[in-house]
Design a protein around this motif. Structure first.
Motif, PDB file in Angstrom:
ATOM      1  N   SER A 231      40.916  51.111  28.899  1.00 32.70           N
ATOM      2  CA  SER A 231      42.333  51.381  28.666  1.00 32.70           C
ATOM      3  C   SER A 231      43.121  51.508  29.962  1.00 32.70           C
ATOM      4  N   ALA A 232      42.428  51.689  31.087  1.00 30.21           N
ATOM      5  CA  ALA A 232      43.119  51.894  32.359  1.00 30.21           C
ATOM      6  C   ALA A 232      42.904  50.772  33.358  1.00 30.21           C
ATOM      7  N   THR A 233      41.753  50.117  33.320  1.00 35.13           N
ATOM      8  CA  THR A 233      41.446  49.095  34.315  1.00 35.13           C
ATOM      9  C   THR A 233      40.752  47.904  33.664  1.00 35.13           C
ATOM     10  N   GLY A 234      40.711  46.817  34.416  1.00 35.65           N
ATOM     11  CA  GLY A 234      39.952  45.637  34.026  1.00 35.65           C
ATOM     12  C   GLY A 234      39.366  44.982  35.259  1.00 35.65           C
ATOM     13  N   THR A 235      38.143  44.496  35.163  1.00 41.20           N
ATOM     14  CA  THR A 235      37.491  43.857  36.302  1.00 41.20           C
ATOM     15  C   THR A 235      36.824  42.562  35.859  1.00 41.20           C
ATOM     16  N   VAL A 236      36.803  41.609  36.766  1.00 40.20           N
ATOM     17  CA  VAL A 236      36.080  40.344  36.563  1.00 40.20           C
ATOM     18  C   VAL A 236      35.265  40.102  37.824  1.00 40.20           C
ATOM     19  N   ALA A 237      33.935  39.980  37.662  1.00 39.00           N
ATOM     20  CA  ALA A 237      33.034  39.698  38.783  1.00 39.00           C
ATOM     21  C   ALA A 237      32.449  38.306  38.586  1.00 39.00           C
ATOM     22  N   LEU A 238      32.661  37.419  39.562  1.00 41.51           N
ATOM     23  CA  LEU A 238      32.153  36.051  39.479  1.00 41.51           C
ATOM     24  C   LEU A 238      30.709  35.996  39.937  1.00 41.51           C
ATOM     25  N   GLY A 239      30.012  35.025  39.432  1.00 46.19           N
ATOM     26  CA  GLY A 239      28.632  34.824  39.822  1.00 46.19           C
ATOM     27  C   GLY A 239      28.526  34.083  41.144  1.00 46.19           C
ATOM     28  N   PRO A 240      27.319  33.904  41.643  1.00 46.91           N
ATOM     29  CA  PRO A 240      27.096  33.211  42.925  1.00 46.91           C
ATOM     30  C   PRO A 240      27.647  31.786  42.890  1.00 46.91           C
ATOM     31  N   GLY A 241      28.157  31.367  44.027  1.00 50.67           N
ATOM     32  CA  GLY A 241      28.647  30.005  44.144  1.00 50.67           C
ATOM     33  C   GLY A 241      30.074  29.813  43.669  1.00 50.67           C
ATOM     34  N   ARG A 242      30.737  30.879  43.197  1.00 49.35           N
ATOM     35  CA  ARG A 242      32.122  30.753  42.725  1.00 49.35           C
ATOM     36  C   ARG A 242      33.022  31.661  43.564  1.00 49.35           C
ATOM     37  N   SER A 243      34.318  31.320  43.614  1.00 48.12           N
ATOM     38  CA  SER A 243      35.275  32.076  44.421  1.00 48.12           C
ATOM     39  C   SER A 243      36.602  32.165  43.672  1.00 48.12           C
ATOM     40  N   MET A 244      37.312  33.281  43.862  1.00 45.99           N
ATOM     41  CA  MET A 244      38.630  33.435  43.270  1.00 45.99           C
ATOM     42  C   MET A 244      39.639  32.456  43.857  1.00 45.99           C
ATOM     43  N   LEU A 245      39.280  31.824  44.996  1.00 46.18           N
ATOM     44  CA  LEU A 245      40.164  30.844  45.610  1.00 46.18           C
ATOM     45  C   LEU A 245      39.965  29.450  45.036  1.00 46.18           C
ATOM     46  N   ASP A 246      38.934  29.270  44.181  1.00 49.22           N
ATOM     47  CA  ASP A 246      38.735  27.968  43.538  1.00 49.22           C
ATOM     48  C   ASP A 246      39.911  27.652  42.627  1.00 49.22           C
TER      49      ASP A 246
END
Length: 359
Positions: A231-246
């Motif tokens: 209700s207060a936060t949300g997180t997304v963790a990518l696996g190996p080999g991926r980037s938020m800059l993709d």
């Protein structure tokens, strides 16, 4: 003239004990409701905690109007009294508050001790001494309401001049006499029951799975990312080999946290190489914030590249983008750490660079 001493009257009544219990209950309900409402973001609880004491005070004032009108209409009675002790408590140059303890001897009842404060002019203060006889006025129904008559009538002045009084046994009554052990216990009991009532009635909101945003919903895990939403936060963790800059990766991650259709506002968004964290505004509370889907996703990679290439950071080792809309317009802050130091870049909500700084 000698007047025999008697037991002092008391002003602790069942009505006073009940009033103490009710006051404790109001305190317990209002404090618990206000604190709980702030903790879980429930506006009705906050309003209850603020309005209830004011309403109770107004109701008590209205209920006591008839009694106070009757007391005002009662003519005070006059009696002789003996000064047991007195103490000047300090004050201005003319009048000083003096604490008196007197033995009051009514003509139609037993004598009793009373303690009160009254302002006395410094010039007249030597006229009051222990064992001295004074004329007082008191309320028949509230005998602890005593005041020394500074200018008595000639008849009462003559009686006081020839009177001798015996000391009444203590303890002395006071205007703010405590209710005793029973009164204190009842007030505490009312406070505890009031607090327990609020916790019981709103236990689902206070201790439910979404209370305070502490209990996370089940995580959604795929072979390449993990999404967790509370209700207060949300997180997304990518696996190996991926980037938020993709290409499209950051937008997809934000959409996965807002797909419930509630269009929740965000207070802060933090983006790192493989981790996205969104701090949401409290549910049901009107606060500042921004739509996380309004971020300039297409500009993020360019901002990180510019911060690392033009601010003397050398070969970038890590980066972080923070989007903040709590105190004003949406602002992006990019920090890149490299071999030769740290570069910081600030941009507006459209991704336009506002300032740069490198070290």
């Amino acid at each position: 003239m000698t007047i025999a001493a008697g037991a002092p009257p008391t002003h602790t009544t069942p009505g006073g004990l009940a009033l103490g219990f009710l006051t404790g209950g109001v305190i317990g309900v209002s404090l618990t409701a206000f604190i709980s409402g702030c903790a879980v973001g429930k506006a009705p609880l906050i309003v209850t905690g603020l309005v209830l004491p004011a309403a109770y005070g107004l109701l008590r004032h209205l209920c006591t109007l008839p009694r106070r009108a009757r007391e005002k209409a009662v003519v005070p009675r006059t009696a002789l009294a003996m000064i047991e002790s007195l103490e000047a408590l300090g004050g201005d140059a003319s009048d000083v508050p003096v604490r008196f303890e007197l033995t009051v001897a009514p003509d139609d009842g037993p004598a009793y001790r009373v303690e009160f404060r009254q302002g006395i002019n410094l010039v007249e203060l030597p006229d009051y001494r222990p064992r001295g006889i004074v004329v007082v006025e008191y309320q028949p129904e509230r005998p602890w309401k005593v005041r020394i008559v500074k200018r008595p009538t000639p008849a009462w002045e003559e009686r006081a001049a020839g009177a001798y009084l015996d000391s009444a046994p203590g303890p002395a009554m006071t205007d703010d006499a405590p209710q005793g052990c029973a009164g204190g216990v009842l007030t505490l009991l009312g406070l505890l029951l009031g607090a327990a009532a609020v916790l019981l009635l709103f236990r689902a909101d206070l201790f439910g799975p979404d209370a305070g945003g502490a209990a996370p919903e089940p995580s959604v895990t795929s072979s390449s990312s993990t999404t967790t939403v509370t209700s207060a936060t949300g997180t997304v963790a990518l696996g190996p080999g991926r980037s938020m800059l993709d290409q499209g990766e950051l937008r997809k991650a934000v959409e996965s946290l807002t797909q419930d259709g509630e269009q929740r506002q965000a207070l802060t968004v933090v983006v790192q190489e493989r981790l996205l964290t969104v701090v949401f505004s409290p549910t049901g509370v009107r606060t500042a914030g921004f739509d996380p889907l309004a971020l300039p996703f297409d500009r993020v990679a360019a901002l990180v590249e510019e911060a690392g290439a033009t601010l003397g950071a050398g070969s970038p080792r890590s980066w972080q983008l923070t989007a903040d809309g709590v105190t004003g317009p949406l602002t992006l802050r990019v920090m890149v750490t490299g071999d030769r130091g740290t570069g910081v870049l600030e941009a507006d909500g459209q991704g336009n660079v506002l300032r740069r700084n490198g070290s």
